[in-house]
Design an enzyme around this catalytic site. Structure first.
Site, PDB file in Angstrom:
ATOM      1  CE1 TYR A  45      -5.929  -7.948  -1.702  1.00 44.29           C
ATOM      2  CE2 TYR A  45      -4.118  -7.895  -3.630  1.00 44.29           C
ATOM      3  CZ  TYR A  45      -5.361  -8.419  -2.727  1.00 44.29           C
ATOM      4  OH  TYR A  45      -5.897  -9.704  -3.346  1.00 44.29           O
TER       5      TYR A  45
ATOM      6  CG  ASN B  53      -6.229 -16.296  -0.738  1.00 45.54           C
ATOM      7  OD1 ASN B  53      -5.771 -15.631  -1.631  1.00 45.54           O
ATOM      8  ND2 ASN B  53      -6.823 -15.808   0.239  1.00 45.54           N
TER       9      ASN B  53
ATOM     10  CG  HIS C 165      -9.789 -10.026  -3.722  1.00 42.72           C
ATOM     11  ND1 HIS C 165      -9.575  -9.499  -2.231  1.00 42.72           N
ATOM     12  CD2 HIS C 165     -10.525  -9.141  -4.201  1.00 42.72           C
ATOM     13  CE1 HIS C 165     -10.088  -8.480  -2.089  1.00 42.72           C
ATOM     14  NE2 HIS C 165     -10.753  -7.925  -3.287  1.00 42.72           N
TER      15      HIS C 165
ATOM     16  CE  LYS D 105      -6.208 -13.165  -3.930  1.00 43.32           C
ATOM     17  NZ  LYS D 105      -5.775 -13.231  -2.377  1.00 43.32           N
TER      18      LYS D 105
ATOM     19  CD  GLU E 151     -11.983  -4.603  -3.260  1.00 46.53           C
ATOM     20  OE1 GLU E 151     -12.536  -5.670  -3.688  1.00 46.53           O
ATOM     21  OE2 GLU E 151     -11.580  -4.781  -1.993  1.00 46.53           O
TER      22      GLU E 151
HETATM   23  P1  CMP Z   1      -7.547 -11.320  -0.171  1.00 44.48           P
HETATM   24  O1  CMP Z   1      -8.996 -11.603   0.112  1.00 44.48           O
HETATM   25  O2  CMP Z   1      -7.125 -11.054  -1.700  1.00 44.48           O
HETATM   26  O3  CMP Z   1      -7.329 -10.068   0.849  1.00 44.48           O
HETATM   27  C1  CMP Z   1      -6.054  -9.724   1.174  1.00 44.48           C
HETATM   28  C2  CMP Z   1      -5.016 -10.744   1.016  1.00 44.48           C
HETATM   29  O4  CMP Z   1      -3.864 -10.920   1.893  1.00 44.48           O
HETATM   30  C3  CMP Z   1      -5.671 -12.250   1.430  1.00 44.48           C
HETATM   31  O5  CMP Z   1      -6.637 -12.455   0.318  1.00 44.48           O
HETATM   32  C4  CMP Z   1      -4.512 -13.111   1.720  1.00 44.48           C
HETATM   33  O6  CMP Z   1      -4.233 -13.557   0.299  1.00 44.48           O
HETATM   34  C5  CMP Z   1      -3.443 -12.100   1.950  1.00 44.48           C
HETATM   35  N1  CMP Z   1      -3.193 -12.600   3.369  1.00 44.48           N
HETATM   36  C6  CMP Z   1      -3.899 -12.327   4.391  1.00 44.48           C
HETATM   37  N2  CMP Z   1      -3.194 -12.566   5.366  1.00 44.48           N
HETATM   38  C7  CMP Z   1      -1.995 -13.011   5.014  1.00 44.48           C
HETATM   39  C8  CMP Z   1      -0.873 -13.537   5.699  1.00 44.48           C
HETATM   40  N3  CMP Z   1      -0.965 -13.587   7.189  1.00 44.48           N
HETATM   41  N4  CMP Z   1       0.113 -13.973   4.899  1.00 44.48           N
HETATM   42  C9  CMP Z   1       0.263 -13.696   3.565  1.00 44.48           C
HETATM   43  N5  CMP Z   1      -1.024 -13.215   2.820  1.00 44.48           N
HETATM   44  C10 CMP Z   1      -1.773 -12.901   3.652  1.00 44.48           C
END
Ligand code: CMP
Length: 143
Positions: A49, A112, A115, A9, A126
């Site tokens: 998403y 985070n 993905h 990311k 995807e």
């Molecule tokens: P990802 O694996 O990319 O898939 C969906 C993303 O939504 C996840 O990683 C997080 O980065 C984001 N996400 C999930 N829960 C939350 C939350 N409570 N607040 C903000 N972002 C979130």
């Protein structure tokens, strides 16, 4: 052989963590069959998403993932989907097991670092969003 879609990311790219993250999958024995740096158009991010549309964090998630370059990749190997998720750790880096990618490099659930597809079906969906078939390589019998 199974394939999964992974994406470093914008936070991981900005912080110069791309090489270290890719290395983990290479070290584990996975083959990188697709790899590119890109800035995701908003409509592509919303499609990717789509399952989170309507959730409170959706707009922020789309804003973030389109805010800067990402590294999109497809890796291939045995049980690639589940193993990559294990290597990434829990979605929230603060809850991720020590040593996992998110625990090592991240501190925030939104930012985070990486993905990874959550199922074989999601991986197929995807991969098709981010890569044309001809962008994925076949290692053949190369060692
Ligand atoms: P990802 O694996 O990319 O898939 C969906 C993303 O939504 C996840 O990683 C997080 O980065 C984001 N996400 C999930 N829960 C939350 C939350 N409570 N607040 C903000 N972002 C979130």
């Amino acid at each position: 052989m199974e394939r999964t879609y992974l994406m470093v990311k914008p936070d991981g790219v900005q912080r110069g963590q791309v090489g270290q993250i890719i290395s983990r999958f290479e070290q584990r024995g996975y083959k990188i069959v697709g790899l590119k740096m890109m800035q995701i158009p908003r409509e592509v991010a919303e499609k990717h998403y789509g399952e989170h549309a309507g959730k409170p964090f959706f707009q922020g998630l789309v804003d973030f993932i389109t805010s800067g370059p990402v590294v999109a990749m497809v890796i291939e190997g045995k049980e690639a989907v589940a193993t990559a998720r294990e290597m990434m750790g829990a979605t929230n880096p603060l809850k991720a097991a020590p040593g996992t990618i998110r625990a090592t490099f991240g501190i925030d659930v939104g930012r985070n670092i990486i993905h990874g597809s959550d199922s074989v079906e999601s991986a197929q969906r995807e991969i098709a969003i981010f890569f044309r078939p001809e962008e994925l390589v076949d290692y053949g019998r190369a060692v």
